[in-house]
Design an enzyme around this catalytic site. Structure first.
Site, PDB file in Angstrom:
ATOM      1  N   GLU A   1       0.836  -1.220   0.000  1.00  0.00           N
ATOM      2  CA  GLU A   1       0.000   0.000   0.000  1.00  0.00           C
ATOM      3  C   GLU A   1       0.866   1.265   0.000  1.00  0.00           C
ATOM      4  O   GLU A   1       0.700   2.168   0.823  1.00  0.00           O
ATOM      5  CB  GLU A   1      -0.949  -0.021   1.205  1.00  0.00           C
ATOM      6  CG  GLU A   1      -1.934  -1.144   1.096  1.00  0.00           C
ATOM      7  CD  GLU A   1      -3.118  -0.998   2.053  1.00  0.00           C
ATOM      8  OE1 GLU A   1      -2.981  -0.322   3.082  1.00  0.00           O
ATOM      9  OE2 GLU A   1      -4.176  -1.577   1.747  1.00  0.00           O
TER      10      GLU A   1
ATOM     11  N   GLU B   1      -5.687  -8.422  -0.805  1.00  0.00           N
ATOM     12  CA  GLU B   1      -6.395  -8.078   0.439  1.00  0.00           C
ATOM     13  C   GLU B   1      -7.836  -7.708   0.109  1.00  0.00           C
ATOM     14  O   GLU B   1      -8.054  -6.842  -0.728  1.00  0.00           O
ATOM     15  CB  GLU B   1      -5.751  -6.882   1.163  1.00  0.00           C
ATOM     16  CG  GLU B   1      -4.414  -7.159   1.767  1.00  0.00           C
ATOM     17  CD  GLU B   1      -3.888  -5.975   2.556  1.00  0.00           C
ATOM     18  OE1 GLU B   1      -4.712  -5.178   3.085  1.00  0.00           O
ATOM     19  OE2 GLU B   1      -2.657  -5.822   2.650  1.00  0.00           O
TER      20      GLU B   1
HETATM   21  C1  BGP Z   1      -4.491  -2.597   4.933  1.00  0.00           C
HETATM   22  C2  BGP Z   1      -3.179  -3.241   5.361  1.00  0.00           C
HETATM   23  C3  BGP Z   1      -3.308  -4.524   6.088  1.00  0.00           C
HETATM   24  C4  BGP Z   1      -4.588  -4.674   6.906  1.00  0.00           C
HETATM   25  C5  BGP Z   1      -5.804  -4.045   6.255  1.00  0.00           C
HETATM   26  C6  BGP Z   1      -7.015  -4.021   7.158  1.00  0.00           C
HETATM   27  O1  BGP Z   1      -4.273  -1.238   4.898  1.00  0.00           O
HETATM   28  O2  BGP Z   1      -2.377  -3.495   4.208  1.00  0.00           O
HETATM   29  O3  BGP Z   1      -2.145  -4.620   6.874  1.00  0.00           O
HETATM   30  O4  BGP Z   1      -4.399  -4.276   8.183  1.00  0.00           O
HETATM   31  O5  BGP Z   1      -5.542  -2.741   5.829  1.00  0.00           O
HETATM   32  O6  BGP Z   1      -6.970  -2.858   7.954  1.00  0.00           O
HETATM   33  P1  BGP Z   1      -7.177  -2.940   9.521  1.00  0.00           P
HETATM   34  O7  BGP Z   1      -6.270  -4.016   9.995  1.00  0.00           O
HETATM   35  O8  BGP Z   1      -6.825  -1.581  10.019  1.00  0.00           O
HETATM   36  O9  BGP Z   1      -8.621  -3.285   9.731  1.00  0.00           O
END
Ligand code: BGP
Length: 493
Positions: free
Chosen positions: A179, A387
């Site tokens: 990201e 993701e």
């Molecule tokens: C993205 C990241 C992941 C993961 C996901 C979910 O930004 O790449 O690492 O964490 O978000 O977000 P969160 O864990 O804050 O719910």
């Protein structure tokens, strides 16, 4: 049963986590302090604190994660039980180079990932490995100031070369920066902007820093990261021509708040402000609007001619992406939207779609929209979704001989997002070759540090303070996803 499609048998179904959110063992076997290790626990409306070093008495949930450092074999067996074809995680840079600027690697760290990748391959699971997933060495911040310092390019390339050579016969799919474009919008200084540029680039600003100062730093850091990525792509192909090395961006539709021309312009400018990262990663050069901006502002001046040669020669093999939600943008106070002054734009809620308990818009159509948009921007580029998931409160319930979670809300979210991917492939012809859902096993949330924001098909009995048995339990979604994979995506019911 509404329309579904059977995807080709080579389609990479699976799931994704990140070292810092799962492994724990934050200081074990020679591992150094990462920038994730100084993030305290937060909550939905309480930002995580970035502390100066690790401070006794504060709660750092990434220090224990879900103990994946010790449980990975059993956990990967659960992934294999679901039928995973691929599993994404990251290498914790600080297990390999604790401070990031060493010449010699930490052998214990290399051995750990040797064993993990061997276990994946034994289970018939393809590793998809991220080099930097919000976990760069903290020493590179305190000693060098983070990614605005060009020295980090060489440190990152040395790290990548070390792991490429070590795992060249075990890992085919690599991702450079997780990201990378999160940091793009520094218009609204505050906890979210601070978190995004900290996790991407290890940059922390004084409260007095202006939007201009933050944005100028972001463009220099982003440039250095993109050069590092390009050099790593070139190097990787020399080490193993079969390597597939990808960029990784959080991508989402940016809808205009109204059909007014200024709001349309705001949505376009907001997307361009984000997508210069993918443009450079994929096309090998800066888009003209950003080049003109940098000239006007006199920003990103610490560059070399070789940088632009590297960028052109080191374009990525595929685009990996995260998708969670969509956004709405409005021209603020009717002003002319401008990337010179991102405060001319503001985000708005979307009245047409629901949101999760953490306020994330739920928009499966937006995923199909985004895949089409990417295919228009970067024709034929292979895309892997690495993701996509639904963070929610889960209730663990007793069964006769075990425990489980009834999670229809998670199944509904995933069903509709997978359906959107299938339509993008089968109807729109987008070249998506994998779908890895985020957090197939409950892990520590990145944004809040919570365990209660659960994404998994597998429940982990740990709370936000790290209390609990740590036991794993299959949720209803576990068997559902197993069936989706077995049917190549045809059976989503
Ligand atoms: C993205 C990241 C992941 C993961 C996901 C979910 O930004 O790449 O690492 O964490 O978000 O977000 P969160 O864990 O804050 O719910």
């Amino acid at each position: 049963m509404s329309e579904t499609y059977s995807l080709n048998p080579e389609f990479l179904w699976g799931g994704a986590i990140a070292a810092h959110q799962a492994e724990g063992a934050w200081d074990k076997d020679g591992k150094g302090v990462s920038i994730a290790d100084v993030l305290t626990a937060g909550a939905h409306n309480q930002p995580r604190e970035i502390t100066d070093g690790v401070i006794d008495g504060k709660n750092y949930p990434n220090h224990h994660g879900i103990y994946f450092y010790d449980t990975y074999e059993k956990d990967l067996e659960l992934m294999a039980e679901m039928g995973f074809k691929a599993f994404r995680t990251s290498i914790a840079w600080t297990r390999i180079f604790p401070n990031g600027d060493e010449t010699e690697p930490n052998e214990a760290g290399l051995v750990f990932y040797d064993k993990m990748f061997d276990k994946m391959l034994e289970l018939g699971i393809e590793p998809v490995i991220t080099l930097q997933h919000f976990e760069m060495p903290y020493h590179l911040v305190t000693e060098y100031g983070g990614w605005t310092n060009r020295k980090l390019i060489d440190f990152f390339v040395h790290y990548a070369e070390t792991v490429f050579k070590r795992y060249k016969d075990k890992v085919k799919y690599w991702i450079t920066f997780n990201e990378i474009s999160n940091q793009a919008n520094q218009a609204e200084p505050g906890a979210m902007a601070d978190f995004l540029i900290w996790t991407d680039s290890g940059l922390k600003f004084e409260k007095s820093a202006t939007v201009e100062e933050r944005t100028a730093a972001m463009y220099q850091a982003g440039h250095n990261e993109l050069v590092a990525s390009a050099r790593v792509v070139k190097l990787g192909h020399q080490i193993n021509p079969d390597f597939q090395i990808g960029a990784m961006l959080n991508v989402a539709p940016i809808y205009p708040a109204t059909p007014s021309p200024k709001d349309m312009m705001a949505a376009l400018k907001a997307r361009q402000m984000r997508d210069w990262f993918s443009d450079v990663h994929i096309r090998g050069k800066y888009p003209t609007d950003i080049t003109k901006l940098l000239e006007r502002k006199g920003w990103r001046t610490d560059v070399t001619e070789q940088d632009f040669i590297d960028l052109e020669e080191g374009t990525v093999d595929y685009l990996s992406m995260s998708y969670y939600n969509s956004f709405v943008i409005k021209a603020k106070d009717g002003r002319e939207p401008s990337i010179d002054d991102p405060t001319t734009m503001e985000a708005r809620a979307n009245q047409y779609i629901p949101a999760s308990d953490w306020g994330w818009a739920i928009d499966p159509d937006g995923l199909r929209y985004t895949l089409n948009e990417l295919n228009d921007l970067y024709p034929e580029l292979p895309i892997m979704i690495v993701e996509n998931g639904f963070g929610a409160y889960d209730d663990l319930v007793e069964l006769e001989d075990t425990k489980t979670v009834h999670d229809p809300y998670r199944i509904d979210y995933l069903r509709e997002h997978i359906r959107a991917v299938e339509k993008a492939i089968a109807i729109d012809g987008v070249n998506v070759f994998g779908y890895l859902s985020w957090g197939p096993i409950d892990i520590v949330s990145a944004g809040t540090g919570e365990m209660k924001k659960r994404y998994g098909y597998i429940y982990v009995d740990l709370d936000d303070e790290g209390n609990g048995s740590g036991k794993r339990y299959r949720k209803d979604s576990f068997n559902w996803y197993q069936k989706v994979i077995q049917s190549h995506g045809e059976d989503l019911d």
